[in-house]
Design an enzyme around this catalytic site. Structure first.
Site, short mmCIF file in Angstrom:
data_model
loop_
_atom_site.label_atom_id
_atom_site.label_comp_id
_atom_site.label_asym_id
_atom_site.label_seq_id
_atom_site.Cartn_x
_atom_site.Cartn_y
_atom_site.Cartn_z
N HIS A 23 0.85 -1.20 0.00
CA HIS A 23 0.00 0.00 0.00
C HIS A 23 0.88 1.25 0.00
CE1 HIS A 23 -2.87 3.06 1.39
NE2 HIS A 23 -2.10 3.27 2.43
N ASP B 93 7.34 22.75 -25.13
CA ASP B 93 7.28 21.37 -24.65
C ASP B 93 8.31 21.23 -23.53
OD1 ASP B 93 7.18 18.51 -24.37
OD2 ASP B 93 6.35 18.41 -26.39
N TRP C 278 7.40 -0.36 4.21
CA TRP C 278 7.96 0.31 3.02
C TRP C 278 9.38 0.77 3.25
CZ3 TRP C 278 9.31 5.51 1.66
CH2 TRP C 278 9.24 6.42 2.71
N SER D 294 13.47 6.31 -13.16
CA SER D 294 12.37 7.04 -13.77
C SER D 294 12.21 8.42 -13.12
CB SER D 294 11.09 6.22 -13.65
OG SER D 294 9.96 7.03 -13.78
N SER D 295 12.21 8.48 -11.78
CA SER D 295 12.04 9.80 -11.14
C SER D 295 13.23 10.69 -11.41
CB SER D 295 11.91 9.73 -9.62
OG SER D 295 11.34 8.58 -9.19
N HIS E 158 13.60 11.18 4.51
CA HIS E 158 12.99 12.42 4.95
C HIS E 158 12.81 13.41 3.81
CE1 HIS E 158 10.95 14.73 7.83
NE2 HIS E 158 11.54 15.78 7.31
N GLU F 74 12.41 12.58 0.88
CA GLU F 74 11.41 11.94 0.04
C GLU F 74 9.99 12.36 0.45
OE1 GLU F 74 11.10 10.15 -2.60
OE2 GLU F 74 9.05 9.39 -2.36
N TYR G 169 9.20 15.12 1.64
CA TYR G 169 9.01 16.49 1.17
C TYR G 169 8.83 16.55 -0.34
CZ TYR G 169 10.03 18.07 5.87
OH TYR G 169 9.98 18.28 7.21
N SER H 296 -0.64 27.19 -3.47
CA SER H 296 -0.31 28.60 -3.68
C SER H 296 -0.80 29.10 -5.03
CB SER H 296 1.20 28.82 -3.59
OG SER H 296 1.70 28.26 -2.42
N HIS I 242 15.47 11.93 13.21
CA HIS I 242 14.29 12.02 14.08
C HIS I 242 13.33 10.85 13.79
CE1 HIS I 242 12.35 14.82 10.86
NE2 HIS I 242 11.95 13.59 10.67
N HIS I 243 13.61 10.09 12.74
CA HIS I 243 12.83 8.88 12.50
C HIS I 243 13.34 7.72 13.34
CE1 HIS I 243 10.64 10.39 8.93
NE2 HIS I 243 11.71 11.15 8.80
N THR J 180 7.50 26.37 7.44
CA THR J 180 6.19 25.80 7.15
C THR J 180 5.10 26.72 7.70
OG1 THR J 180 7.26 23.68 7.51
CG2 THR J 180 4.91 23.64 7.15
N LYS K 62 4.43 29.55 5.44
CA LYS K 62 3.54 29.18 4.34
C LYS K 62 2.08 29.20 4.77
CE LYS K 62 6.46 26.65 1.27
NZ LYS K 62 5.87 27.26 0.09
N ARG L 43 1.88 -0.01 15.13
CA ARG L 43 1.52 -0.04 13.71
C ARG L 43 1.92 -1.40 13.13
NH1 ARG L 43 6.13 3.73 10.83
NH2 ARG L 43 4.90 3.28 8.98
#
Lengths: 181, 537
Positions: free
Chosen positions: B80, B109, B145, B172-173, B256, B258, B260, B271, B305-306, B331, B334, B453
């Protein structure tokens, strides 16, 4: 004009591809960097894999340190493994020997490796081992049991704040990779 | 021979439409076609990943084992996440980038159209490879994941396939990101200076840099997993002198930034939409640009922090705690800017605006729970519980996914030439916004009460909130079919209302795309526009 843009694109793409390759390398560079950092800071309870020479320290009778011994098996390593002494109260600078017992529960020869971990991590460098079964791989015959000594000293320079040090060993079954080598 | 030459000349000198037939979609290099492909693929994957979430919520509806075995349950949580992150959210934003960036900066283009086609099809290959692991001996990856060793190394046949799939998705990315950077740097209309670019373009430029910096690191990490499993290396194997905690450091150095990657383009779309429906210029344009850049920079120095609970020394915990808290500042800038943009605006509440306002409110909630977890001593209680699940789902579902919905409603009339069904759109919004909170809010309570979890079964004390969460989940899942219906209906012109060029009142002051016809011709801005709108600045 059009040629100009193609040239600019090519230049930019080449630069960016180098950035990508560089970052791929950086990922790998993190491996030695991590070890170096752990070495410098003594983080993670990582300790020297080699023996230190037995030199005599001035024994610090003024304080007592509790050293705890723990044993663990990785995943389903088919062994019996336990310390013969659970904990010991010692003075820094004194040499002690404790025994661990390990037994191969299978009908085959087994090559296993014990990996030490010391906590709290920053205290790791003060617990010095003169002799340890963890310095090399151990070979067990089928159902063989061995009593293995660890001789150690707690360096008297150990900062005052550490009262308890835990020395834990985990046995890993390395038979397969040893056979390959 | 001369006939061929003649045909070539014909091609060169006339504006020609898309190729006929299905092959058009395979070989296309047109940014609009590729954008459509990305968006359609992302929508399909959104439903695939959603179906997996439904399996998870069905199993958790009651305590005890109901429908699936624990191994498959863990495969579902893992797949998932991978499908939603790499198959749905990221490709959806790449699709928006393909469609909108050239039109927003006055380019004909993308800079590298052939690479564009290749990166899309590589994505499809990567996701198919990943999906194929579901049918392999030993099941799909089930270690989460994050693919932490040593657990992930116990995956069956699927492991190398999952790893190669990550490689493909990464390549690809990276190609997509390089293309976006090249387009923004080299293809802008002369009048479009950097500080006049719409924020969606800015946020994507920064995101693209994040991508090329982190995807190779992730590729390296999974390659180490591969060699640990098959080639006797010991990067993460303690028996050989390695350390599994090292993987966590490398993974989160990627992981991390990622997360973002999935939120910065979200900020860009918000915005873009909010000023149009508030009928005011965006408040604090340049501060938005700098805030985005600051968030991107900070994302590289907060990864641990993870992993507050792995046994770092106090100094490390404190550093990562304060650095993480620092992110709340840009943040917050924003969030205040979006609020100030709406302040005293002549607001109307069409579906894109509804989703955007819900984003501002609910993303802020997700941000606050993030702030709670940045406090290292409290994190020990929240770590690996449903609290973190609630936190990141608030920042991904009612934030990234809601903004993707908003973007869909906002630009669908431009893409298709028809208005979407506003009544069904609002219905979709209201059901979604209520059910998403019923789904995720109780998970905060579950987490604080200690429910871990990634478990298929739980103690009976967690039964009530899990049932409520599952009910919310089912309603949210089913209501997304309304969106699918609206997309198909709009493409077919179901409402019969032709969209005007600017679609939304005075939108042409906010973005170049609204100066083009709806739908835009196959090739746009073959000559760059002389002036660019500056209302958004």
């Amino acid at each position: 004009m059009k040629e100009n843009i193609t040239q600019k694109n090519t230049k930019l793409v080449v630069t960016l591809v180098f950035v990508v390759l560089g970052m791929f390398g950086f990922g790998y560079a993190l491996v030695p960097l991590y070890d170096v950092l752990c070495d410098i800071t003594g983080l993670n309870g990582k300790v020297e894999g080699a023996a230190v020479k037995e030199i005599s320290y001035e024994v610090d009778k003024s304080r007592e340190i509790t050293v705890e011994f723990m044993s663990a098996l990785n995943e389903s390593t088919p062994m019996v493994f336990r310390p013969e002494t659970k904990k010991l109260k010692i003075h820094p600078g004194e040499y002690h020997t404790v025994n661990f017992y390990a037994e191969n529960k299978t009908d085959k020869v087994m090559v296993a490796r014990a990996i030490p971990s010391i906590s709290p991590g920053p205290a790791a460098e003060y617990l010095q081992k003169i002799e340890c079964f963890c310095f090399s791989e151990q070979t067990f015959k089928a159902h063989e049991g061995k009593t293995m000594p660890v001789r150690f000293v707690v360096n008297p320079e150990l900062p005052e704040k550490y009262k308890t040090i835990t020395l834990a060993y985990t046995f890993f079954d390395n038979t397969e990779s040893s056979v390959k080598k | 021979m001369s006939a061929v030459v003649a045909e070539h000349e014909h091609d060169d000198h006339h504006d020609h439409g898309p190729q006929k037939g299905l092959l058009r979609w395979v070989i296309t290099t047109n940014h609009k076609d590729i954008g459509t492909l990305y968006l359609m693929f992302a929508l399909a994957m959104f439903f695939v990943g959603g179906a997996m979430a439904m399996v998870i919520r069905a199993e958790l509806f009651e305590p005890g084992m109901q429908f699936v075995n624990p191994q498959f349950f863990n495969s579902m949580t893992t797949m998932h996440a991978l499908v939603m992150v790499f198959g749905a959210v990221m490709p959806a934003f790449v699709g928006l980038a393909n469609w909108m960036i050239p039109m927003m900066i006055g380019a004909p283009d993308m800079a590298l159209p052939r690479m564009n086609n290749m990166s899309f099809w590589m994505l499809v290959a990567g996701v198919l490879l990943l999906a194929s692991t579901l049918f392999m001996e030993g099941g799909a990856p089930a270690a989460g994941w994050t693919l932490y060793p040593p657990l992930v190394l116990q995956t069956g046949t699927a492991l190398p396939f999952a790893i190669f799939s990550v490689h493909l998705l990464g390549i690809s990315s990276i190609m997509g990101a390089i293309n976006i950077i090249a387009t923004i740097f080299n293809m802008r209309a002369p009048a479009m200076t950097l500080m006049k670019m719409p924020l969606f373009v800015w946020t994507w430029l920064i995101t693209a840099f994040l991508l090329i910096a982190i995807m190779p690191v992730f590729a390296g990490a999974v390659t180490m997993l591969l060699t640990d499993r098959f080639f006797d290396t010991s990067f993460f194997d303690a028996a050989g002198g390695g350390d599994p905690v090292l993987y966590q450091h490398i993974f989160w150095f990627f992981g991390h930034p990622e997360v973002y990657v999935m939120i910065l383009p979200t900020f860009g779309v918000a915005s873009t939409i909010i000023p149009v429906f508030a009928r005011k210029p965006l408040f604090g344009y340049s501060s938005m640009v700098y805030a985005t850049a600051s968030i991107a920079f900070l994302s590289f120095i907060v990864w641990a922090h993870h992993m507050f609970t792995v046994g770092m020394p106090v100094a490390g915990e404190l550093y990562f705690m304060y650095a993480t808290m620092l992110i709340a500042i840009p943040t917050g800038v924003k969030v205040f800017n979006w609020t100030a943009t709406m302040w005293k605006g002549s607001m109307t509440f069409e579906t894109p605006m509804l989703f955007s306002i819900a984003f501002v409110v609910l993303f802020t909630m997700g941000g606050f729970t993030g702030l709670m977890m940045s406090i290292a001593p409290s994190d020990f209680q929240y770590h690996d519980t449903y609290f973190i699940v609630a936190h990141f789902h608030y920042t991904l579902v009612p934030a990234s996914v809601f903004i993707l919905m908003a973007a869909g409603y906002y630009w669908l009339p431009k893409w298709t030439g028809y208005m979407y069904n506003e009544r069904i759109g609002r219905l979709h919004f209201w059901i979604s916004v209520v059910s998403v909170n019923v789904l995720f809010f109780p998970q905060h309570f579950l987490g604080l009460a200690g429910m871990p979890r990634r478990i298929p079964d739980y103690a009976v004390q967690f039964a009530d909130w899990n049932m409520i969460s599952s009910i919310g989940g089912f309603i949210f899942g089913i209501s997304q079919l309304l969106f699918l219906w609206i997309v198909i209906d709009t493409i077919k012109g179901g409402t019969g209302i032709k969209a005007t060029d600017e679609v939304w009142e005075d939108a042409h002051k906010h973005g170049l795309e609204w100066t083009l016809p709806s739908p835009p011709p196959y090739h746009t801005f073959t000559t760059p526009p002389a002036t660019v709108p500056t209302e958004h600045i």
